[in-house]
Scaffold this motif. Structure first.
Motif, PDB file in Angstrom:
ATOM      1  N   ASP A 243       0.810  -1.224   0.000  1.00 26.29           N
ATOM      2  CA  ASP A 243       0.000   0.000   0.000  1.00 26.29           C
ATOM      3  C   ASP A 243       0.845   1.277   0.000  1.00 26.29           C
ATOM      4  N   GLY A 244       2.160   1.144  -0.049  1.00 26.95           N
ATOM      5  CA  GLY A 244       3.020   2.315  -0.199  1.00 26.95           C
ATOM      6  C   GLY A 244       3.453   2.992   1.078  1.00 26.95           C
ATOM      7  N   GLY A 245       3.155   2.398   2.234  1.00 26.84           N
ATOM      8  CA  GLY A 245       3.513   3.045   3.492  1.00 26.84           C
ATOM      9  C   GLY A 245       5.005   3.261   3.656  1.00 26.84           C
ATOM     10  N   ASP A 246       5.804   2.244   3.320  1.00 29.14           N
ATOM     11  CA  ASP A 246       7.251   2.384   3.449  1.00 29.14           C
ATOM     12  C   ASP A 246       7.809   3.351   2.414  1.00 29.14           C
ATOM     13  N   THR A 247       7.339   3.239   1.180  1.00 21.75           N
ATOM     14  CA  THR A 247       7.819   4.146   0.130  1.00 21.75           C
ATOM     15  C   THR A 247       7.536   5.591   0.505  1.00 21.75           C
TER      16      THR A 247
ATOM     17  N   HIS B 214       3.926  -0.177   7.781  1.00 19.54           N
ATOM     18  CA  HIS B 214       5.319   0.244   7.733  1.00 19.54           C
ATOM     19  C   HIS B 214       6.241  -0.886   8.200  1.00 19.54           C
ATOM     20  N   SER B 215       7.431  -0.924   7.628  1.00 19.30           N
ATOM     21  CA  SER B 215       8.478  -1.799   8.149  1.00 19.30           C
ATOM     22  C   SER B 215       9.247  -1.110   9.271  1.00 19.30           C
ATOM     23  N   GLY B 216       9.122   0.218   9.385  1.00 17.25           N
ATOM     24  CA  GLY B 216       9.761   0.944  10.478  1.00 17.25           C
ATOM     25  C   GLY B 216      11.084   1.560  10.082  1.00 17.25           C
ATOM     26  N   THR B 217      11.905   1.866  11.084  1.00 17.49           N
ATOM     27  CA  THR B 217      13.186   2.511  10.849  1.00 17.49           C
ATOM     28  C   THR B 217      14.177   1.535  10.241  1.00 17.49           C
TER      29      THR B 217
ATOM     30  N   LYS C 237      15.052  -3.097   1.604  1.00 18.61           N
ATOM     31  CA  LYS C 237      13.973  -3.658   2.424  1.00 18.61           C
ATOM     32  C   LYS C 237      13.240  -4.728   1.623  1.00 18.61           C
ATOM     33  N   ILE C 238      13.124  -5.943   2.216  1.00 15.41           N
ATOM     34  CA  ILE C 238      12.449  -7.057   1.555  1.00 15.41           C
ATOM     35  C   ILE C 238      11.298  -7.528   2.443  1.00 15.41           C
ATOM     36  N   ASP C 239      10.109  -7.547   1.882  1.00 10.03           N
ATOM     37  CA  ASP C 239       8.926  -8.020   2.612  1.00 10.03           C
ATOM     38  C   ASP C 239       7.972  -8.616   1.586  1.00 10.03           C
ATOM     39  N   ILE C 240       8.190  -9.882   1.237  1.00  9.75           N
ATOM     40  CA  ILE C 240       7.426 -10.498   0.151  1.00  9.75           C
ATOM     41  C   ILE C 240       6.890 -11.877   0.547  1.00  9.75           C
TER      42      ILE C 240
END
Length: 247
Positions: free
Chosen positions: A21-25, A202-205, A125-128
């Protein structure tokens, strides 16, 4: 998010592998980094192109519409109806979700191929959704590596592979605790300062802003094993941990 006006080095690049959803971007762009975002779900890609149109026009964002896997070709993507974060190309994930799935066919490539085309990032960042290990393994073919990497902690092999690649500092981050954290000015270490409270989008910091202590490979694997024994991370309850690694 409320950014200060100071801009970092515009050459600094982050990869958001699993745009969703683009939160990290949004967070990375607000901090002033350039971003290459990778997403397999065409509906989410369309929404992101609308949402981030100005960043795309400015050349600060590149969206790559593809799945990331072990080989190139066409693969089946299981799209979860109510939670796009759970969508995955891994057939093993189907048994962990309810029946609210729609399967579509999408392009797939390996992560190293995308990095060769678009450049080696500062942070990757990898989250798949359990395809993380294939993504990490593909980095073995590269002659240059990102300074920082994070990936969902699905198995010990992710951290072990990162160690084989040359990473020597590690953290295991509890993402539920991250959801209770704020990025305050005195913890600012990367890009420009952005006031943010994190949530499940978010993945965070990352990098120098990850709040914990860096561990050796043996220490982080011991932490991972302890979590696996004592926390319902792998027993059906939705708890989310990430490995972070630094060269």
């Amino acid at each position: 998010m409320w950014p200060f006006t100071w801009q970092p080095d515009e050459a600094a690049l982050i990869y958001d592998v699993g745009l969703c959803d683009g939160g990290d971007t949004e967070f990375y762009l607000a901090k002033g980094f350039r971003v290459v975002a990778i997403e397999a779900n065409p509906a989410l890609v369309m929404l992101a192109r609308e949402r981030f149109a100005s960043h795309l026009d400015e050349g600060r964002l590149t969206i790559v519409e593809t799945a990331i896997g072990s080989t190139k070709g066409r693969v089946e993507l299981d799209v979860h109806a109510s939670n796009p974060h759970w969508s995955s190309i891994m057939p093993s994930r189907r048994g962990q979700m309810d029946d609210a799935l729609r399967t579509i066919e999408v392009d797939c490539t390996t992560l190293d191929c995308v990095l060769r085309e678009h450049g080696i990032p500062y942070y990757l960042k990898i989250d798949i959704e359990e395809a993380d290990l294939d993504a990490v393994k593909s980095l073995k073919s590269l002659s240059e590596l990102p300074r920082y990497v994070s990936a969902e902690a699905h198995s010990r092999e992710i951290a072990q592979t990162l160690f084989e690649l040359g990473y020597r500092r590690f953290q295991l981050v509890d993402q539920r605790e991250k959801n209770e954290s704020w990025l305050w000015p005195w913890t600012w270490r990367e890009g420009r300062y952005v006031w943010a409270q994190f949530n499940d989008s978010h993945s965070g910091t990352f990098g120098r802003e990850v709040p914990g202590s860096w561990l050796t490979i043996d220490e982080v694997l011991a932490s991972f094993d302890a979590v696996r024994r004592t926390v319902p991370l792998f027993r059906g309850t939705p708890t989310w941990h990430d490995f972070h690694a630094a060269l």
